[in-house]
Enzyme design. Structure first.
Site, mmCIF file in Angstrom:
data_model
loop_
_atom_site.group_PDB
_atom_site.id
_atom_site.type_symbol
_atom_site.label_atom_id
_atom_site.label_comp_id
_atom_site.label_asym_id
_atom_site.label_seq_id
_atom_site.Cartn_x
_atom_site.Cartn_y
_atom_site.Cartn_z
ATOM 1 N N ARG A 122 0.818 -1.231 0.000
ATOM 2 C CA ARG A 122 0.000 0.000 0.000
ATOM 3 C C ARG A 122 0.842 1.268 0.000
ATOM 4 N NH1 ARG A 122 -3.001 -3.221 3.617
ATOM 5 N NH2 ARG A 122 -4.801 -4.098 2.555
ATOM 6 N N LYS A 144 2.048 11.698 -10.841
ATOM 7 C CA LYS A 144 1.299 10.781 -11.701
ATOM 8 C C LYS A 144 2.158 9.559 -11.986
ATOM 9 C CE LYS A 144 -1.931 13.633 -14.327
ATOM 10 N NZ LYS A 144 -2.304 14.137 -15.660
ATOM 11 N N GLU A 186 8.340 19.175 -24.391
ATOM 12 C CA GLU A 186 7.556 19.299 -23.139
ATOM 13 C C GLU A 186 7.875 20.634 -22.453
ATOM 14 O OE1 GLU A 186 5.075 17.455 -22.000
ATOM 15 O OE2 GLU A 186 5.402 15.332 -22.450
ATOM 16 N N LYS A 232 5.152 23.792 -13.103
ATOM 17 C CA LYS A 232 4.401 22.545 -12.914
ATOM 18 C C LYS A 232 3.905 22.445 -11.468
ATOM 19 C CE LYS A 232 3.820 17.739 -13.521
ATOM 20 N NZ LYS A 232 4.028 16.525 -14.255
ATOM 21 N N GLU A 242 -6.092 16.281 -10.495
ATOM 22 C CA GLU A 242 -6.760 16.595 -11.768
ATOM 23 C C GLU A 242 -8.270 16.353 -11.667
ATOM 24 O OE1 GLU A 242 -4.422 15.668 -15.321
ATOM 25 O OE2 GLU A 242 -6.295 15.224 -16.336
ATOM 26 N N ARG A 252 -5.373 21.089 -13.642
ATOM 27 C CA ARG A 252 -4.205 20.305 -14.062
ATOM 28 C C ARG A 252 -4.372 19.780 -15.481
ATOM 29 N NH1 ARG A 252 -0.662 15.908 -10.538
ATOM 30 N NH2 ARG A 252 0.731 15.344 -12.239
ATOM 31 N N ASN A 256 -2.142 18.780 -20.208
ATOM 32 C CA ASN A 256 -2.318 17.839 -21.325
ATOM 33 C C ASN A 256 -2.339 18.547 -22.676
ATOM 34 O OD1 ASN A 256 -2.457 15.728 -19.497
ATOM 35 N ND2 ASN A 256 -4.662 15.979 -19.210
ATOM 36 N N HIS A 259 -1.595 16.724 -25.890
ATOM 37 C CA HIS A 259 -1.633 15.291 -25.596
ATOM 38 C C HIS A 259 -2.784 14.548 -26.272
ATOM 39 C CE1 HIS A 259 1.499 16.278 -22.844
ATOM 40 N NE2 HIS A 259 1.585 15.049 -22.370
ATOM 41 N N HIS A 263 -1.130 11.601 -27.895
ATOM 42 C CA HIS A 263 -1.364 10.216 -27.457
ATOM 43 C C HIS A 263 -1.952 9.383 -28.597
ATOM 44 C CE1 HIS A 263 -1.481 10.804 -22.789
ATOM 45 N NE2 HIS A 263 -0.265 10.880 -23.284
ATOM 46 N N HIS A 276 7.539 10.064 -26.900
ATOM 47 C CA HIS A 276 6.379 10.750 -26.324
ATOM 48 C C HIS A 276 6.458 12.276 -26.537
ATOM 49 C CE1 HIS A 276 3.172 11.848 -23.627
ATOM 50 N NE2 HIS A 276 4.011 12.613 -22.929
#
Ligand code: NAD
Ligand code: GLY
Length: 381
Positions: A122, A144, A186, A232, A242, A252, A256, A259, A263, A276
Site C-alpha cells: 500500500r 502521476k 515538453e 508545474k 486533476e 491540471r 495535457n 496530448h 497520445h 512521447h
C-alpha cells in the site's frame, strides 16, 4: 557546483527537488532521505549501465546495499506485466513498509517504478532520479504514475508523490539528440501554458542547444529546469488529482496541452515511431491549428509554436507512418470512451492563455478537415 532546490507542496505534504551538476556523486539529501529499510533501484539496462555504479557507490558510502531490478527499455514496457515483476522482486528482496524504491531513468522507468512503489504494501517511499530532460522537467514531479493498456496510454495508475527528487544535470551529457528534442517539446509546452516569461527562457535554451553545444553546457540550464518545475508545481499544488470537473486555466488538465492528438499519434503508430515528447510536439502544433480554426487564436500563435518546435530539433514526419486522419480520430475516441470521459481539447488563445474546450464545441466536420489538412501537410514536410 551550482545546486538549486525547489519545494513541491501537495496538500499538507511537501518534498524537495534538487537540481545541480554532479548531484549523483555529491548528494547529501539522498542520504538524508534514505530510510532505514531495504532499498530497490529500478532502472533499465542502458541507464543503469551508465549511472548505476555511481548510485551504488553513493549508497554504499551510506552503508546501503540496494537490490536492483532492470526493466526493458521503451514505452512497450510501461505495462502491468512490468509492474507485477517489480513488485514481485520487492517481495523477494523483503522490502518492507520502511523500504524505499529509487527510480533511476526516464519517464518510463519513473512512471512504472512509481506505480509499483505506490501499490507495494500500500505504498513505500519513492525517490525519483530522472535521467532524461523530459523526466526532469515533467514526469518525476507531480505524482502521476501509470502504465498503458490496450485501451490507451496511462489507463491504469495512481497519484503518488515521491519523497524526494534528485536531478543531476550531468547525466544529460549522454542523452541522444532525439530525446533532447522530446524533452524540449515538453518544455515548450510548459512555456506556452505559463506565459511569455517561461516561454522566452525556454526559447533561449533552444537556441543555445541548436548551436551544436551540448545541453549540459548551456548557460542557465539549472535555472530553466527550476523555472519549469516551479510552473508545474503551481498547477499541481492547485489541482493535485486533476479534478475531472475542472474547466478553468488552473486545472491540471491544461498540462495535457498537445496530448489529445499526441497520445492518439503514439497509439495509432503502436508506440514505435514517435518518442512521447515528439508526439506532444506534433500535438501542440495541431492544437494551435485547431485554436486558429475555432477563431480562438490568430495565426501569430500558430507561427510562433511552429517556429519554436522546429528549433527544438526535427520530429519524425507524420507522413512516414502511413497513419490516416481516421486512425487518429478513432484513437482519440477509443481512449476517451474507455475512460468514460468526453474528449476535451486544451487549446490556446495566446501564449499563457490556455482554454479547455469540450468536444461538443468543436464541430466534427471542422475537426475532420483540420485533421486531414494537418496530416496531409505534415506528410510533405
Ligand atoms: P524514456 O523513459 O523511454 O527514455 C528515453 C530513452 O532515453 C530510453 O531509451 C532511455 O533508456 C534513454 N535514457 C534515459 N536517460 C538517459 C541518459 N541519461 N543517457 C542516455 N540515455 C538515456 O522516455 P522519456 O521521454 O523520459 O519519458 C516518456 C514517458 O514519460 C512516457 O511514457 C510518458 O507518458 C511519460 N510521462 C509521464 C508524465 C507524468 O507526469 N508521470 C509526464 C510526462 C511524460
Ligand atoms: N504531465 C501531465 C501532468 O503531470 O499532469
Amino acid at each position: 557546483m551550482k545546486r538549486l532546490t525547489i519545494q513541491i507542496r501537495v496538500r499538507r505534504e511537501s518534498y524537495d527537488v534538487e537540481v545541480g551538476s554532479g548531484l549523483l556523486v555529491n548528494s547529501r539529501p539522498l542520504s538524508l532521505e534514505t530510510p532505514t529499510g531495504r532499498c530497490l533501484i529500478v532502472s533499465n539496462r542502458k541507464v543503469f549501465g551508465l549511472y548505476g555504479q555511481k548510485l551504488l557507490g553513493k549508497l554504499g558510502e551510506l552503508g546501503i546495499e540496494p537490490g536492483v531490478y532492470l526493466i526493458g527499455d521503451g514505452e512497450r514496457f510501461k505495462s502491468l506485466r512490468t509492474v507485477e515483476a517489480i513488485v514481485r522482486s520487492m517481495s523477494d528482496a523483503k522490502l518492507g513498509r520502511d523500504g524505499c524504491v529509487i527510480a533511476l531513468g526516464g519517464g518510463v522507468v519513473g512512471d512504472v517504478a512509481g506505480f509499483a512503489a505506490s501499490v507495494h504494501l500500500r505504498g513505500v517511499r519513492l525517490i525519483q532520479i530522472p535521467t532524461t530532460l523530459l523526466a526532469m522537467i515533467d514526469s518525476s514531479v507531480g505524482g502521476k504514475t501509470g502504465v498503458n493498456t490496450v485501451h490507451g496510454k496511462n489507463m491504469i495508475g495512481t497519484f503518488y508523490q515521491p519523497a524526494h527528487v534528485l536531478i543531476d544535470t550531468d547525466v544529460l551529457a549522454t542523452l541522444p539528440q532525439r530525446e533532447i528534442t522530446a524533452g524540449l517539446c515538453e518544455a515548450i509546452k510548459h512555456g506556452a501554458l505559463a506565459g511569455p516569461d517561461l516561454f522566452e527562457r525556454t526559447t533561449k535554451v533552444l537556441d543555445s542547444n541548436s548551436q551544436d553545444r551540448r545541453l549540459t553546457e548551456v548557460d542557465g540550464l539549472e535555472d530553466l529546469i527550476i523555472n519549469q518545475l516551479r510552473f508545474k508545481a503551481s498547477i499541481v499544488a492547485a489541482d493535485a488529482k486533476e479534478d475531472p470537473a475542472g474547466c478553468g486555466a488552473a486545472s491540471r488538465k491544461i498540462l495535457n496541452f498537445g496530448h489529445t492528438f499526441g497520445h492518439a499519434l503514439e497509439k495509432s503508430t503502436k508506440y514505435k515511431v514517435f518518442k512521447h515528447g515528439e508526439a506532444v510536439g506534433w500535438g501542440m502544433l495541431f492544437a494551435a491549428e485547431l485554436s486558429k480554426k475555432l477563431e480562438l487564436a490568430d495565426n501569430t500563435v500558430v507561427e510562433l509554436l511552429n517556429d519554436v518546435v522546429r528549433r527544438s530539433g526535427s520530429l519524425p514526419p507524420i507522413g512516414s507512418t502511413n497513419v490516416r486522419p481516421e486512425d487518429i480520430l478513432d484513437a482519440i475516441r477509443f481512449d476517451k470512451k474507455s475512460a468514460g470521459e468526453d474528449t476535451q481539447w486544451i487549446l490556446l488563445r495566446a501564449i499563457g492563455q490556455p482554454v479547455i474546450v469540450p468536444q461538443s464545441e468543436v464541430p466534427s466536420n471542422l475537426l475532420r478537415s483540420v485533421l486531414k489538412d494537418f496530416v496531409r501537410h505534415r506528410s510533405n514536410s
